[in-house]
Structure formats: structure tokens, C-alpha cells
Scaffold this motif. Structure first.
Motif, PDB file in Angstrom:
ATOM      1  N   TYR A 171       0.786  -1.313   0.057  1.00  0.00           N
ATOM      2  CA  TYR A 171      -0.091   0.031   0.176  1.00  0.00           C
ATOM      3  C   TYR A 171       0.713   1.160  -0.067  1.00  0.00           C
ATOM      4  O   TYR A 171       0.566   2.264  -0.693  1.00  0.00           O
ATOM      5  CB  TYR A 171      -0.961  -0.019   1.294  1.00  0.00           C
ATOM      6  CG  TYR A 171      -1.971  -0.963   1.250  1.00  0.00           C
ATOM      7  CD1 TYR A 171      -2.876  -1.317   0.339  1.00  0.00           C
ATOM      8  CD2 TYR A 171      -1.688  -2.098   2.086  1.00  0.00           C
ATOM      9  CE1 TYR A 171      -3.933  -2.318   0.215  1.00  0.00           C
ATOM     10  CE2 TYR A 171      -2.817  -3.159   2.136  1.00  0.00           C
ATOM     11  CZ  TYR A 171      -3.794  -3.129   1.415  1.00  0.00           C
ATOM     12  OH  TYR A 171      -4.687  -4.081   1.105  1.00  0.00           O
TER      13      TYR A 171
ATOM     14  N   ARG B 252       2.483   1.395  -3.404  1.00  0.00           N
ATOM     15  CA  ARG B 252       1.468   2.093  -4.328  1.00  0.00           C
ATOM     16  C   ARG B 252       1.161   3.321  -4.279  1.00  0.00           C
ATOM     17  O   ARG B 252       1.071   4.199  -5.071  1.00  0.00           O
ATOM     18  CB  ARG B 252       0.293   1.360  -4.456  1.00  0.00           C
ATOM     19  CG  ARG B 252      -0.982   1.758  -5.154  1.00  0.00           C
ATOM     20  CD  ARG B 252      -0.853   1.363  -6.611  1.00  0.00           C
ATOM     21  NE  ARG B 252      -0.685   2.433  -7.318  1.00  0.00           N
ATOM     22  CZ  ARG B 252      -0.115   2.223  -8.378  1.00  0.00           C
ATOM     23  NH1 ARG B 252       0.469   1.433  -9.127  1.00  0.00           N
ATOM     24  NH2 ARG B 252      -0.031   3.644  -9.282  1.00  0.00           N
ATOM     25  N   PHE B 253       1.067   4.064  -3.015  1.00  0.00           N
ATOM     26  CA  PHE B 253       0.822   5.256  -2.889  1.00  0.00           C
ATOM     27  C   PHE B 253       2.042   6.263  -3.234  1.00  0.00           C
ATOM     28  O   PHE B 253       1.948   7.340  -4.108  1.00  0.00           O
ATOM     29  CB  PHE B 253       0.414   5.746  -1.315  1.00  0.00           C
ATOM     30  CG  PHE B 253       0.249   7.262  -1.042  1.00  0.00           C
ATOM     31  CD1 PHE B 253      -0.836   7.762  -1.495  1.00  0.00           C
ATOM     32  CD2 PHE B 253       1.467   8.014  -0.402  1.00  0.00           C
ATOM     33  CE1 PHE B 253      -1.052   9.156  -1.245  1.00  0.00           C
ATOM     34  CE2 PHE B 253       1.104   9.247  -0.337  1.00  0.00           C
ATOM     35  CZ  PHE B 253      -0.023   9.645  -0.644  1.00  0.00           C
ATOM     36  N   ASN B 254       3.355   5.633  -3.056  1.00  0.00           N
ATOM     37  CA  ASN B 254       4.571   6.534  -3.547  1.00  0.00           C
ATOM     38  C   ASN B 254       4.575   6.585  -5.065  1.00  0.00           C
ATOM     39  O   ASN B 254       4.846   7.589  -5.665  1.00  0.00           O
ATOM     40  CB  ASN B 254       5.688   5.837  -2.928  1.00  0.00           C
ATOM     41  CG  ASN B 254       6.061   6.027  -1.447  1.00  0.00           C
ATOM     42  OD1 ASN B 254       5.363   6.831  -0.938  1.00  0.00           O
ATOM     43  ND2 ASN B 254       6.722   5.262  -0.958  1.00  0.00           N
ATOM     44  N   ASN B 255       4.204   5.526  -5.536  1.00  0.00           N
ATOM     45  CA  ASN B 255       4.102   5.543  -7.200  1.00  0.00           C
ATOM     46  C   ASN B 255       2.816   6.462  -7.597  1.00  0.00           C
ATOM     47  O   ASN B 255       3.144   7.177  -8.517  1.00  0.00           O
ATOM     48  CB  ASN B 255       3.791   4.179  -7.601  1.00  0.00           C
ATOM     49  CG  ASN B 255       4.306   3.915  -9.198  1.00  0.00           C
ATOM     50  OD1 ASN B 255       4.903   4.749  -9.552  1.00  0.00           O
ATOM     51  ND2 ASN B 255       3.438   3.063  -9.844  1.00  0.00           N
ATOM     52  N   THR B 256       1.971   6.450  -7.125  1.00  0.00           N
ATOM     53  CA  THR B 256       0.796   7.339  -7.594  1.00  0.00           C
ATOM     54  C   THR B 256       1.117   8.741  -7.140  1.00  0.00           C
ATOM     55  O   THR B 256       1.105   9.616  -8.280  1.00  0.00           O
ATOM     56  CB  THR B 256      -0.614   6.904  -6.748  1.00  0.00           C
ATOM     57  OG1 THR B 256      -0.936   5.489  -7.020  1.00  0.00           O
ATOM     58  CG2 THR B 256      -1.631   7.722  -7.096  1.00  0.00           C
ATOM     59  N   LEU B 257       1.832   9.091  -6.348  1.00  0.00           N
ATOM     60  CA  LEU B 257       2.211  10.433  -5.949  1.00  0.00           C
ATOM     61  C   LEU B 257       3.223  10.776  -7.166  1.00  0.00           C
ATOM     62  O   LEU B 257       3.097  11.739  -7.521  1.00  0.00           O
ATOM     63  CB  LEU B 257       2.995  10.366  -4.562  1.00  0.00           C
ATOM     64  CG  LEU B 257       3.372  11.740  -4.106  1.00  0.00           C
ATOM     65  CD1 LEU B 257       2.338  12.850  -4.146  1.00  0.00           C
ATOM     66  CD2 LEU B 257       4.013  11.846  -2.906  1.00  0.00           C
ATOM     67  N   ARG B 258       4.081   9.772  -7.343  1.00  0.00           N
ATOM     68  CA  ARG B 258       5.236  10.212  -8.209  1.00  0.00           C
ATOM     69  C   ARG B 258       4.565  10.373  -9.780  1.00  0.00           C
ATOM     70  O   ARG B 258       4.978  11.288 -10.417  1.00  0.00           O
ATOM     71  CB  ARG B 258       6.130   9.191  -8.422  1.00  0.00           C
ATOM     72  CG  ARG B 258       7.466   9.447  -9.283  1.00  0.00           C
ATOM     73  CD  ARG B 258       8.562   8.431  -8.894  1.00  0.00           C
ATOM     74  NE  ARG B 258       8.134   6.937  -8.694  1.00  0.00           N
ATOM     75  CZ  ARG B 258       8.250   6.270  -7.584  1.00  0.00           C
ATOM     76  NH1 ARG B 258       8.732   6.766  -6.627  1.00  0.00           N
ATOM     77  NH2 ARG B 258       7.594   5.109  -7.546  1.00  0.00           N
ATOM     78  N   GLN B 259       3.472   9.868 -10.037  1.00  0.00           N
ATOM     79  CA  GLN B 259       3.052   9.949 -11.465  1.00  0.00           C
ATOM     80  C   GLN B 259       2.184  11.047 -11.464  1.00  0.00           C
ATOM     81  O   GLN B 259       2.016  11.580 -12.527  1.00  0.00           O
ATOM     82  CB  GLN B 259       2.267   8.643 -11.705  1.00  0.00           C
ATOM     83  CG  GLN B 259       3.211   7.326 -11.917  1.00  0.00           C
ATOM     84  CD  GLN B 259       2.224   6.057 -12.375  1.00  0.00           C
ATOM     85  OE1 GLN B 259       1.044   6.120 -12.150  1.00  0.00           O
ATOM     86  NE2 GLN B 259       2.913   5.177 -12.712  1.00  0.00           N
ATOM     87  N   ARG B 260       1.287  11.290 -10.427  1.00  0.00           N
ATOM     88  CA  ARG B 260       0.201  12.538 -10.575  1.00  0.00           C
ATOM     89  C   ARG B 260       0.892  13.641 -10.319  1.00  0.00           C
ATOM     90  O   ARG B 260       0.495  14.830 -10.669  1.00  0.00           O
ATOM     91  CB  ARG B 260      -0.843  12.102  -9.828  1.00  0.00           C
ATOM     92  CG  ARG B 260      -1.391  10.816 -10.212  1.00  0.00           C
ATOM     93  CD  ARG B 260      -2.953  10.740  -9.525  1.00  0.00           C
ATOM     94  NE  ARG B 260      -3.544   9.401  -9.813  1.00  0.00           N
ATOM     95  CZ  ARG B 260      -4.389   9.075  -9.285  1.00  0.00           C
ATOM     96  NH1 ARG B 260      -5.094   9.599  -8.187  1.00  0.00           N
ATOM     97  NH2 ARG B 260      -5.276   7.832  -9.788  1.00  0.00           N
TER      98      ARG B 260
ATOM     99  N   TYR C  82      -6.552  12.957  -3.791  1.00  0.00           N
ATOM    100  CA  TYR C  82      -6.770  11.423  -3.614  1.00  0.00           C
ATOM    101  C   TYR C  82      -7.511  11.092  -2.670  1.00  0.00           C
ATOM    102  O   TYR C  82      -8.215   9.788  -2.683  1.00  0.00           O
ATOM    103  CB  TYR C  82      -5.184  11.134  -3.187  1.00  0.00           C
ATOM    104  CG  TYR C  82      -4.818   9.605  -3.151  1.00  0.00           C
ATOM    105  CD1 TYR C  82      -4.554   8.779  -4.388  1.00  0.00           C
ATOM    106  CD2 TYR C  82      -4.833   9.105  -1.974  1.00  0.00           C
ATOM    107  CE1 TYR C  82      -4.360   7.385  -4.401  1.00  0.00           C
ATOM    108  CE2 TYR C  82      -4.494   7.541  -1.821  1.00  0.00           C
ATOM    109  CZ  TYR C  82      -4.206   6.853  -3.291  1.00  0.00           C
ATOM    110  OH  TYR C  82      -3.834   5.497  -3.096  1.00  0.00           O
TER     111      TYR C  82
ATOM    112  N   SER D 113     -11.329  10.910  -3.416  1.00  0.00           N
ATOM    113  CA  SER D 113     -11.502   9.784  -4.554  1.00  0.00           C
ATOM    114  C   SER D 113     -11.710   8.361  -3.742  1.00  0.00           C
ATOM    115  O   SER D 113     -11.953   7.533  -4.602  1.00  0.00           O
ATOM    116  CB  SER D 113     -10.638  10.065  -5.790  1.00  0.00           C
ATOM    117  OG  SER D 113      -9.204   9.534  -5.205  1.00  0.00           O
TER     118      SER D 113
END
Length: 77
Positions: free
Chosen positions: A31, A34-42, A71, A74
Motif C-alpha cells: 500500500y 502504491r501510494f508513493n508510485n501514484t504520488l510520483r506519477q500524478r 486522492y 476519491s
């Protein structure tokens, strides 16, 4: 609840009621990743080689604040 590894800095920042240290064998660190990756992408303003990168610290803080609130809003209840 925030699941993190057992690094001591998390205990100093996160309230004990909302922090739970877990190891990699539990599978709960996915988790975090996943959050770190989402932050990096968005939040592209954090990446220096993009056109939206800002040199102003207040813009970085505002961008991260906006991302986290959007985030969280949503997520399903």
C-alpha cells in the motif's frame, strides 16, 4: 491507519493512534509503495525534468497538499 516500516522517523512524525509499523512479510507495505508510485506519477511538479517543475517551495507544498486531498476524496468509503 498508516502502515510503514520500523524506521524511527515515522514514530516522531505520525501519531501513535494512526501509525502501525509492519514488516515486508505482512504484505501491507505494498500500500505504501502504491501510494508513493501514484504520488510520483500524478504530482509531476516534483520531477525536475518536467515543464511543470517549480522552484518555489510553496508551490511544491501546495501541489502535494492538493494531491493528497484530491486522492483521499476519491477513495471509496
Amino acid at each position: 491507519v498508516a502502515y510503514t516500516d520500523f524506521w524511527g522517523a515515522y514514530e516522531a512524525v505520525l501519531p501513535s493512534k494512526r501509525h502501525q509499523g509492519v514488516g515486508k512479510d505482512t504484505g501491507l507495505t505494498s500500500y505504501i509503495e502504491r501510494f508513493n508510485n501514484t504520488l510520483r506519477q500524478r504530482a509531476s511538479r516534483l520531477v525536475p525534468k518536467t515543464l511543470s517543475f517549480s522552484k518555489c517551495l510553496q508551490n511544491h507544498i501546495g501541489g502535494i497538499w492538493y494531491f493528497i486531498h484530491h486522492y483521499k476524496a476519491s477513495l471509496p468509503l
